[in-house]
Design a protein around this motif. Structure first.
Motif, PDB file in Angstrom:
ATOM      1  N   ASN A 140       0.847  -1.196   0.000  1.00 52.66           N
ATOM      2  CA  ASN A 140       0.000   0.000   0.000  1.00 52.66           C
ATOM      3  C   ASN A 140       0.885   1.249   0.000  1.00 52.66           C
ATOM      4  OD1 ASN A 140       0.726   0.598   2.770  1.00 52.66           O
ATOM      5  ND2 ASN A 140      -0.737  -0.978   3.405  1.00 52.66           N
ATOM      6  N   GLN A 141       0.246   2.429   0.032  1.00 55.08           N
ATOM      7  CA  GLN A 141       0.997   3.671  -0.076  1.00 55.08           C
ATOM      8  C   GLN A 141       1.949   3.875   1.101  1.00 55.08           C
ATOM      9  OE1 GLN A 141       1.105   5.745  -2.731  1.00 55.08           O
ATOM     10  NE2 GLN A 141      -0.158   4.187  -3.711  1.00 55.08           N
ATOM     11  N   LYS A 144       5.068   1.885   0.527  1.00 52.84           N
ATOM     12  CA  LYS A 144       5.952   2.541  -0.444  1.00 52.84           C
ATOM     13  C   LYS A 144       6.690   3.713   0.213  1.00 52.84           C
ATOM     14  CE  LYS A 144       2.951   1.259  -4.315  1.00 52.84           C
ATOM     15  NZ  LYS A 144       2.007   1.731  -5.339  1.00 52.84           N
ATOM     16  N   GLY A 145       5.979   4.464   1.055  1.00 52.41           N
ATOM     17  CA  GLY A 145       6.619   5.564   1.777  1.00 52.41           C
ATOM     18  C   GLY A 145       7.684   5.065   2.727  1.00 52.41           C
ATOM     19  N   SER A 199       0.396   1.736   7.671  1.00 45.65           N
ATOM     20  CA  SER A 199       0.287   0.586   6.781  1.00 45.65           C
ATOM     21  C   SER A 199      -0.681  -0.448   7.348  1.00 45.65           C
ATOM     22  CB  SER A 199       1.668  -0.034   6.572  1.00 45.65           C
ATOM     23  OG  SER A 199       1.574  -1.183   5.759  1.00 45.65           O
TER      24      SER A 199
END
Length: 370
Positions: A140-141, A144-145, A199
């Motif tokens: 999820n985003q 990735k962060g 997350s």
């Protein structure tokens, strides 16, 4: 009373970690299914102990001077790596971390240069974490962060290692001005924790969304979710002047499957039919487990002739794929109708259901068009 720079950093970080532990306890009911949660909790505790023992005098193990923060710093690094690996479901990298931790601890007992090697081990753990995140399925985003932040952290650590004398002792390290990594580490704990929590919450949201819209056994949409999806497709089809079709299908003699082979085999039969529906339909078609052994399919941009061909393909595939099963071969009966705009969705489903009933009455294992 004045306090040292290390104590100030330790106090601020301790507050951060306590806040994170408090948040973990609050969220424990929704995170109890996550395999990484115990490791995340251990990571918090180990970080707390690292800063608690920051100014403690060294002790000796096998004639080698040790500081407690060396031990807890190493444990914190490996627990963080295990948290990420467990979250990503990478068991091979998890075992690699544990084996590396054991080997590193044994080797360090005979070495005075703890600072350089413990920092190197931390970099190794972050590398493993980054690899695990990159190889994870459906990140999820927040994941990735976290991967980007880990990459930045590794650059900082490698820069510090490049400038740090390899033979420097912990005492010499504290007597120099190499303090900014300590500040960075305290910030790192908080930022990484925020990413991990975010997350977990994103995954939790997606999980509950899936539970609300999908059938748990087959993975198809459930009956509640399908109406909104079909109405959206109908609006699009009307705008583009496309024909649509409604298909209803049912497993023949399903009660015999349950009675003769048990409910587990019955569940397997339902899943097999669902798999063949997904295999024979397009991505934008809407498939739903309508109830029990009955299924509903909405075919976009499909007239009754094309819908008949798709229905026959599903029917033949179910029989072919189930012939070697304990309960096989399965047959299904199908009823379909081309969507009539003058009628509601429920009325069209009812028409297709009557066509399904006609297939049953005619001897089963066939498709009827209404």
């Amino acid at each position: 009373m004045s306090i040292s720079y290390q104590e100030a950093v330790g106090v601020s970080t301790t507050i951060e970690i306590i806040a994170c532990i408090f948040a973990l306890f609050i969220l424990r009911s929704v995170m109890k299914d996550n395999k990484e949660t115990p490791y995340l909790f251990g990571y918090f505790i180990s970080s707390l102990l690292f800063f608690y023992f920051l100014n403690e005098p060294p002790f000796e193990i096998i004639n080698t001077g040790w500081y407690l923060e060396d031990i807890f710093g190493t444990i914190t690094s490996v627990l963080f790596g295990l948290t990420i690996c467990k979250k990503s479901g990478n068991h091979i990298l998890s075992r690699l971390l544990i084996a590396s931790f054991i080997l590193f601890t044994c080797a360090l007992m005979f070495n005075e240069s703890h600072v350089f090697y413990t920092m190197s081990f931390s970099a190794f753990c972050l590398c493993i974490s980054l690899i695990s995140l990159v190889r994870a399925e459906n990140p999820n985003q927040a994941d990735k962060g976290l991967a980007i932040f880990l990459g930045i952290s590794l650059i900082v650590i490698f820069y510090e290692l490049y400038n740090l004398p390899s033979g420097i002792s912990r005492r010499e390290y504290f007597e120099t001005d190499f303090y900014y990594p300590l500040v960075y580490f305290s910030s790192l704990i908080l930022v990484l924790t925020v990413f991990i929590f975010t997350s977990q919450l994103i995954n939790l949201t997606l999980k509950y969304k899936a539970l609300a819209t999908q059938d748990a056994l087959t993975g198809l949409y459930n009956r509640t979710a399908v109406y909104n999806l079909v109405n959206n497709q109908l609006a699009l089809a009307k705008r583009n002047k496309q024909m649509c079709s409604v298909v209803m299908l049912d497993i023949d003699h399903f009660k015999k499957v349950n009675d003769q082979h048990g409910h587990q085999q019955g569940d397997d039969a339902i899943k097999l039919v669902a798999q063949q529906i997904q295999h024979c339909t397009r991505e934008y078609d809407i498939s739903c487990r309508y109830g029990g052994e009955e299924f509903f399919i909405f075919l976009t941009n499909t007239d009754s002739n094309a819908a008949f061909q798709i229905a026959e393909r599903i029917r033949q595939a179910v029989t072919e794929q189930s012939k070697d099963k304990l309960y096989g071969p399965l047959t299904i009966s199908v009823g379909l109708t081309q969507f009539q705009e003058a009628n509601s969705l429920d009325d069209n489903i009812d028409i297709a259901d009557k066509a399904l009933y006609a297939s049953k009455q005619a001897g089963r294992n066939q498709t009827t068009v209404s």
